[in-house]
Write an enzyme that holds these catalytic residues in place. Structure first.
Site, PDB file in Angstrom:
ATOM      1  N   HIS A 324       0.848  -1.190   0.000  1.00 46.28           N
ATOM      2  CA  HIS A 324       0.000   0.000   0.000  1.00 46.28           C
ATOM      3  C   HIS A 324       0.884   1.240   0.000  1.00 46.28           C
ATOM      4  O   HIS A 324       2.016   1.208   0.479  1.00 46.28           O
ATOM      5  CB  HIS A 324      -0.926  -0.005   1.222  1.00 46.28           C
ATOM      6  CG  HIS A 324      -1.992   1.040   1.172  1.00 46.28           C
ATOM      7  ND1 HIS A 324      -1.810   2.303   1.690  1.00 46.28           N
ATOM      8  CD2 HIS A 324      -3.238   1.014   0.648  1.00 46.28           C
ATOM      9  CE1 HIS A 324      -2.915   3.010   1.492  1.00 46.28           C
ATOM     10  NE2 HIS A 324      -3.786   2.264   0.859  1.00 46.28           N
ATOM     11  N   ASP A 383      -8.051  -4.954  -0.259  1.00 44.43           N
ATOM     12  CA  ASP A 383      -8.464  -5.674  -1.460  1.00 44.43           C
ATOM     13  C   ASP A 383      -8.154  -7.160  -1.367  1.00 44.43           C
ATOM     14  O   ASP A 383      -8.779  -7.967  -2.073  1.00 44.43           O
ATOM     15  CB  ASP A 383      -7.767  -5.089  -2.696  1.00 44.43           C
ATOM     16  CG  ASP A 383      -8.205  -3.663  -2.988  1.00 44.43           C
ATOM     17  OD1 ASP A 383      -9.415  -3.399  -2.897  1.00 44.43           O
ATOM     18  OD2 ASP A 383      -7.342  -2.823  -3.282  1.00 44.43           O
TER      19      ASP A 383
END
Length: 447
Positions: A324, A383
């Site tokens: 991320h 996700d």
């Protein structure tokens, strides 16, 4: 000159005229992607809405990885989510109230807000018919077009006063679930020949429950609570994420709400932003088929190594759902979602798949660190589990990204309202450095 050849010629010219030497970026101190050299975002604004925390700055320079935190209006998302889960209630409306107003509602305020949301969920008849008549298999495009259509039915669409902005915000939050559910039902009818069902939103149901009712009618309580948690987790993620920043940029021009939100939808649609959960789901299915022993660490590590070396799967060198831009040790959204994902897997009889996904998460992080060996700390992001969760609930891939929009519309509206209401507002207008020398004009007859 034939049209096809002209297009080819222009395409070749585009290849040349868009090439910029990457060495020029550090030379002129240009932050590509609005990213600093250490990967952090360039500071371009101030906000009181959300805060994404994944590291600490060390005195004298450098970043220290820490467990991720996400704050909504100063409240830790983990505290909000755990309270909702403990009491087994639906929390998305409460979070929407918090993000729009800056404070948590009391029981009476929350009940009135839920009623207001339900009152605004039905669509204008013309909007409903337009959705039914639209062709195409991309629901994000239908969502954007439907949002622009809402401009037609707004009696005061260009008014940017506080009262009007709040009215429009509530209307958008209310109508996104209806638009997405109707759009998918039309898609399955037009593309797969299924019966067309248009179910009207019901009173006294939460947004998550109403969405599932309008989409497919049959769902369990845990399905609805899990979807509600996903909406809570994705409602806001700071002003710097691409789609929210897009909304703030367009809003800074003074344009109408519907144009700004449609721009945000266009940004979220991109595979590098809102489409990532579909890529994780596809990767998971691929790994299920290509890893013989789902408990064999060596086999999993070998396959991930080959993926990172661009030898297998789609040969991009990526492990989707890992890493991320801000979070390092952990993504709090992934941690929270994993809690309900385990319960949902038990209810659906899919514990073996969940155990495999957990092991994939562990080995992906370990293999990434070993192969890349760049000192960067990575974790799974939201996700990594969201696609599997959507699948267990029985939701089709065509609505994975629209569901992200259904949650993030809350954050978009909050940031638009903030952009238009703080003192000293200015149009967002960064600069680009031109790196091409001047040319002398050549008359047409001499070219």
């Amino acid at each position: 000159m034939k049209k096809e050849y002209l297009i080819y010629k222009l395409s070749e010219a585009m290849k040349d005229c868009t090439r910029i030497d990457t060495d020029l970026f550090p030379k002129f101190d240009v932050k590509r992607g609005l990213r600093n050299e250490d990967g952090t975002g360039v500071l371009v604004g101030l906000t009181k809405i959300g805060n994404v925390v994944g590291y600490e700055r060390i005195p004298g320079g450098g970043l220290k990885p820490i467990p991720g935190k996400l704050f909504y209006r100063g409240y830790d998302l983990e505290d909000l989510a755990h309270a909702i889960l403990k009491e087994k209630r639906f929390g998305f409306e409460e979070v929407a109230y918090l993000l729009l107003s800056g404070s948590l509602p009391d029981k009476e305020e929350l009940a009135s807000f839920r009623e207001l949301i339900n009152d605004n969920m039905p669509l204008e008849q013309k909007t409903k018919m337009n959705i039914i008549e639209l062709e195409g298999n991309n629901i994000m495009n239908i969502l954007a077009r439907s949002v622009l259509e809402m401009y037609r039915f707004d009696s005061n669409p260009d008014d940017t006063s506080r009262d009007n902005l709040m009215r429009q915000s509530i209307d958008l939050i209310s109508k996104f679930p209806t638009i997405i559910a109707y759009a998918f039902n039309m898609l399955r009818h037009a593309t797969f020949g299924r019966s067309l069902h248009i179910r009207h939103p019901q009173e006294n149901l939460s947004i998550a429950e109403n969405f599932l009712y309008m989409l497919k009618r049959d769902y369990t309580e845990l399905d609805a609570r899990t979807l509600d948690l996903l909406l809570v987790l994705q409602a806001e993620h700071g002003g710097g994420n691409n789609s929210t920043f897009t909304v703030r940029v367009t809003s800074s021009t003074g344009t109408d709400t519907y144009s700004a939100i449609a721009a945000g939808i266009g940004s979220l649609k991109g595979p590098l932003h809102g489409g990532a959960n579909i890529q994780v789901a596809d990767m998971f299915h691929h790994l299920q088929e290509n890893i013989q022993d789902w408990t064999n660490v060596d086999e999993i590590d070998t396959y991930f190594t080959r993926m990172l070396n661009k030898e297998v799967y789609n040969k991009t060198g990526l492990i989707y759902g890992i890493g991320h831009a801000v979070y390092t040790i952990s993504d709090p959204r992934a941690v929270l979602l994993k809690e309900l994902a385990r319960d949902l897997a038990h209810e659906k009889g899919r514990e073996r798949e969940f155990a495999f996904l957990e092991l994939l998460e562990e080995r992906a992080i370990a293999t990434f660190g070993k192969i890349k060996n760049n000192g960067k700390t990575v974790s799974s992001n939201v996700d990594f589990y969201s696609g599997f969760v959507y699948e267990m609930i029985g939701l089709p891939q065509e609505i994975y990204t629209p569901l992200f929009a259904m949650a993030r519309i809350v954050g978009w509206c909050a940031h638009r309202n903030e952009e238009l209401n703080f003192e000293g507002k200015r149009i967002i207008r960064p600069a680009y450095k031109n790196v091409l020398e001047e040319e002398k004009y050549v008359p047409l007859k001499k070219r």
